[in-house]
Design a protein around this motif. Structure first.
Motif, PDB file in Angstrom:
ATOM      1  N   ALA A   9      27.042  41.794  26.908  1.00  0.00           N
ATOM      2  CA  ALA A   9      26.503  41.840  28.281  1.00  0.00           C
ATOM      3  C   ALA A   9      27.619  42.195  29.259  1.00  0.00           C
ATOM      4  N   GLY A  10      28.806  41.641  29.030  1.00  0.00           N
ATOM      5  CA  GLY A  10      29.946  41.958  29.898  1.00  0.00           C
ATOM      6  C   GLY A  10      30.358  43.414  29.745  1.00  0.00           C
ATOM      7  N   ARG A  11      30.246  43.907  28.560  1.00  0.00           N
ATOM      8  CA  ARG A  11      30.675  45.282  28.261  1.00  0.00           C
ATOM      9  C   ARG A  11      29.920  46.325  29.098  1.00  0.00           C
ATOM     10  N   TRP A  12      28.684  45.980  29.480  1.00  0.00           N
ATOM     11  CA  TRP A  12      27.852  46.959  30.173  1.00  0.00           C
ATOM     12  C   TRP A  12      27.902  46.805  31.691  1.00  0.00           C
ATOM     13  N   ALA A  13      28.852  46.032  32.192  1.00  0.00           N
ATOM     14  CA  ALA A  13      29.003  45.888  33.651  1.00  0.00           C
ATOM     15  C   ALA A  13      29.509  47.195  34.259  1.00  0.00           C
ATOM     16  N   ALA A  14      29.220  47.372  35.534  1.00  0.00           N
ATOM     17  CA  ALA A  14      29.747  48.519  36.283  1.00  0.00           C
ATOM     18  C   ALA A  14      31.235  48.296  36.561  1.00  0.00           C
ATOM     19  N   SER A  15      31.975  49.394  36.687  1.00  0.00           N
ATOM     20  CA  SER A  15      33.385  49.259  37.098  1.00  0.00           C
ATOM     21  C   SER A  15      33.849  50.560  37.744  1.00  0.00           C
ATOM     22  N   VAL A  65      42.858  40.820  33.493  1.00  0.00           N
ATOM     23  CA  VAL A  65      42.594  42.073  34.196  1.00  0.00           C
ATOM     24  C   VAL A  65      43.708  43.084  33.951  1.00  0.00           C
ATOM     25  N   LYS A  66      43.320  44.333  33.784  1.00  0.00           N
ATOM     26  CA  LYS A  66      44.302  45.429  33.698  1.00  0.00           C
ATOM     27  C   LYS A  66      44.527  45.907  35.128  1.00  0.00           C
ATOM     28  N   LYS A  67      45.767  45.884  35.571  1.00  0.00           N
ATOM     29  CA  LYS A  67      46.036  46.034  37.001  1.00  0.00           C
ATOM     30  C   LYS A  67      46.071  47.479  37.515  1.00  0.00           C
ATOM     31  N   MET A  68      46.373  48.424  36.639  1.00  0.00           N
ATOM     32  CA  MET A  68      46.497  49.822  37.068  1.00  0.00           C
ATOM     33  C   MET A  68      45.379  50.659  36.447  1.00  0.00           C
ATOM     34  N   PHE A  69      44.974  51.687  37.155  1.00  0.00           N
ATOM     35  CA  PHE A  69      44.042  52.657  36.560  1.00  0.00           C
ATOM     36  C   PHE A  69      44.757  53.386  35.422  1.00  0.00           C
ATOM     37  N   GLU A  93      47.662  54.405  39.202  1.00  0.00           N
ATOM     38  CA  GLU A  93      47.676  53.824  40.553  1.00  0.00           C
ATOM     39  C   GLU A  93      47.150  52.397  40.438  1.00  0.00           C
ATOM     40  N   PRO A  94      47.559  51.502  41.370  1.00  0.00           N
ATOM     41  CA  PRO A  94      46.983  50.148  41.328  1.00  0.00           C
ATOM     42  C   PRO A  94      45.455  50.197  41.455  1.00  0.00           C
ATOM     43  N   ASN A  95      44.793  49.441  40.628  1.00  0.00           N
ATOM     44  CA  ASN A  95      43.330  49.354  40.693  1.00  0.00           C
ATOM     45  C   ASN A  95      42.980  48.190  41.617  1.00  0.00           C
ATOM     46  N   THR A  96      42.700  48.513  42.878  1.00  0.00           N
ATOM     47  CA  THR A  96      42.510  47.462  43.887  1.00  0.00           C
ATOM     48  C   THR A  96      41.171  46.739  43.732  1.00  0.00           C
ATOM     49  N   VAL A  97      40.296  47.261  42.903  1.00  0.00           N
ATOM     50  CA  VAL A  97      39.006  46.592  42.709  1.00  0.00           C
ATOM     51  C   VAL A  97      38.859  46.035  41.288  1.00  0.00           C
ATOM     52  N   ALA A  98      39.977  45.955  40.577  1.00  0.00           N
ATOM     53  CA  ALA A  98      39.908  45.497  39.180  1.00  0.00           C
ATOM     54  C   ALA A  98      39.363  44.073  39.066  1.00  0.00           C
ATOM     55  N   LEU A  99      39.763  43.194  40.007  1.00  0.00           N
ATOM     56  CA  LEU A  99      39.272  41.811  39.947  1.00  0.00           C
ATOM     57  C   LEU A  99      37.765  41.757  40.193  1.00  0.00           C
ATOM     58  N   GLY A 129      35.149  40.227  37.537  1.00  0.00           N
ATOM     59  CA  GLY A 129      34.177  39.217  37.946  1.00  0.00           C
ATOM     60  C   GLY A 129      32.751  39.632  37.633  1.00  0.00           C
ATOM     61  N   LEU A 130      32.517  40.927  37.795  1.00  0.00           N
ATOM     62  CA  LEU A 130      31.167  41.437  37.520  1.00  0.00           C
ATOM     63  C   LEU A 130      30.850  41.293  36.023  1.00  0.00           C
ATOM     64  N   ALA A 131      31.809  41.670  35.193  1.00  0.00           N
ATOM     65  CA  ALA A 131      31.609  41.558  33.739  1.00  0.00           C
ATOM     66  C   ALA A 131      31.424  40.096  33.344  1.00  0.00           C
ATOM     67  N   SER A 132      32.261  39.239  33.909  1.00  0.00           N
ATOM     68  CA  SER A 132      32.190  37.815  33.572  1.00  0.00           C
ATOM     69  C   SER A 132      30.870  37.213  34.061  1.00  0.00           C
ATOM     70  N   GLY A 133      30.435  37.646  35.255  1.00  0.00           N
ATOM     71  CA  GLY A 133      29.156  37.163  35.785  1.00  0.00           C
ATOM     72  C   GLY A 133      27.994  37.580  34.894  1.00  0.00           C
ATOM     73  N   SER A 134      28.035  38.816  34.409  1.00  0.00           N
ATOM     74  CA  SER A 134      26.969  39.282  33.498  1.00  0.00           C
ATOM     75  C   SER A 134      26.945  38.426  32.244  1.00  0.00           C
ATOM     76  N   MET A 135      28.140  38.085  31.759  1.00  0.00           N
ATOM     77  CA  MET A 135      28.211  37.258  30.557  1.00  0.00           C
ATOM     78  C   MET A 135      27.603  35.881  30.806  1.00  0.00           C
ATOM     79  N   SER A 136      27.912  35.300  31.972  1.00  0.00           N
ATOM     80  CA  SER A 136      27.367  33.972  32.300  1.00  0.00           C
ATOM     81  C   SER A 136      25.842  34.000  32.360  1.00  0.00           C
ATOM     82  N   LEU A 137      25.301  35.067  32.966  1.00  0.00           N
ATOM     83  CA  LEU A 137      23.840  35.127  33.098  1.00  0.00           C
ATOM     84  C   LEU A 137      23.175  35.413  31.749  1.00  0.00           C
ATOM     85  N   GLN A 138      23.805  36.291  30.948  1.00  0.00           N
ATOM     86  CA  GLN A 138      23.271  36.534  29.606  1.00  0.00           C
ATOM     87  C   GLN A 138      23.257  35.214  28.817  1.00  0.00           C
TER      88      GLN A 138
END
Ligand SMILES: Cc1cc2nc3c(=O)[nH]c(=O)nc-3n(C[C@H](O)[C@H](O)[C@H](O)COP(=O)(O)O)c2cc1C
Length: 202
Positions: free
Chosen positions: A43-49, A95-99, A104-110, A114-123
């Motif tokens: 479920a986490g694997r299919w999160a958006a990023s 989290v992997k910090k760079m793209f 370049e720093p991935n400023t939305v990596a966290l 969180g999105l992947a982890s949230g999907s896992m919690s709901l699954q």
């Protein structure tokens, strides 16, 4: 032994798995099967990023993986370890910090983690399995004991399992286990383009 006082106190018709999810400390002896763990991780694997970077990584141990389970447990703050030791699965999110593409720093990596982890919690919740995330752990120990390389940062730990009897908890933990959940009203967190001005939802 789900606890109805924990259901989200809301007039909105939320998905039941969202309304019912909460973070218990009392976990049952029953194991999460490898098959169910696989489904939850999938479920986490299919999160958006962003740029489909998928900057999430997870270190995983079932209680049956005795030595790995003890390794993650050793990273937790004592106040978390005392109850998380009874979980069926322990994990560390990283989290992997760079793209990868342009270093370049991935400023939305966290956000993506969180999105992947949230999907896992709901699954997991849809399968009757509860999750409890923890920020209280030693990043240094996790890095050292699990060999987390530079460029990656440990973010949170998770305890996962079936819900257990609150009687296994200390008195103060039993109190919070039985307390209703509370949230800020949307008026404090959802604004118009004027900062602080609540967006009207009626
Ligand atoms: C990233 C994160 C870190 C957290 N850290 C801890 C922690 O170290 N110890 C703990 O007991 N609970 C921890 N929690 C659980 C929160 O306290 C809990 O989610 C919050 O009180 C809301 O309760 P609910 O999840 O039952 O709705 C954490 C939750 C998140 C998402």
């Amino acid at each position: 032994m789900s606890n109805s006082i924990k259901f989200a106190d809301t007039q909105q018709s939320l998905l039941p798995i969202i309304a019912e999810r909460w973070s218990p400390r009392a976990f049952a002896q029953e194991s999460v099967t490898l098959k169910d763990l696989h489904t939850i991780l999938e479920a986490g694997r299919w999160a958006a990023s962003a740029m489909n970077e998928q900057p999430w990584r997870y270190i995983v141990a079932r209680r049956e993986d005795t030595s790995s389970f003890q390794t993650i447990l050793a990273c937790l703050n004592p106040s978390n370890a005392v109850w998380a030791q009874h979980a069926s699965v322990l994990m560390i999110s990283i989290v992997k910090k760079m793209f990868t593409k342009h270093e370049e720093p991935n400023t939305v990596a966290l956000h993506d983690l969180g999105l992947a982890s949230g999907s896992m919690s709901l699954q997991a919740m849809s399968m009757g399995i509860y999750t409890h995330w923890m920020g209280g752990f030693s990043h240094e120990k996790a890095r050292e004991l699990c060999g987390i390389p530079d460029g990656y940062a440990p973010v949170a730990c998770i305890a996962m399992g079936y819900i257990g009897d609150p009687a296994i908890l200390s008195e103060s933990q039993q109190k919070s286990e039985m307390a209703p959940r509370n949230r800020k009203p949307l008026s404090e967190t959802v604004f118009t383009t004027s900062w602080g001005d609540s967006y009207s939802l009626v």
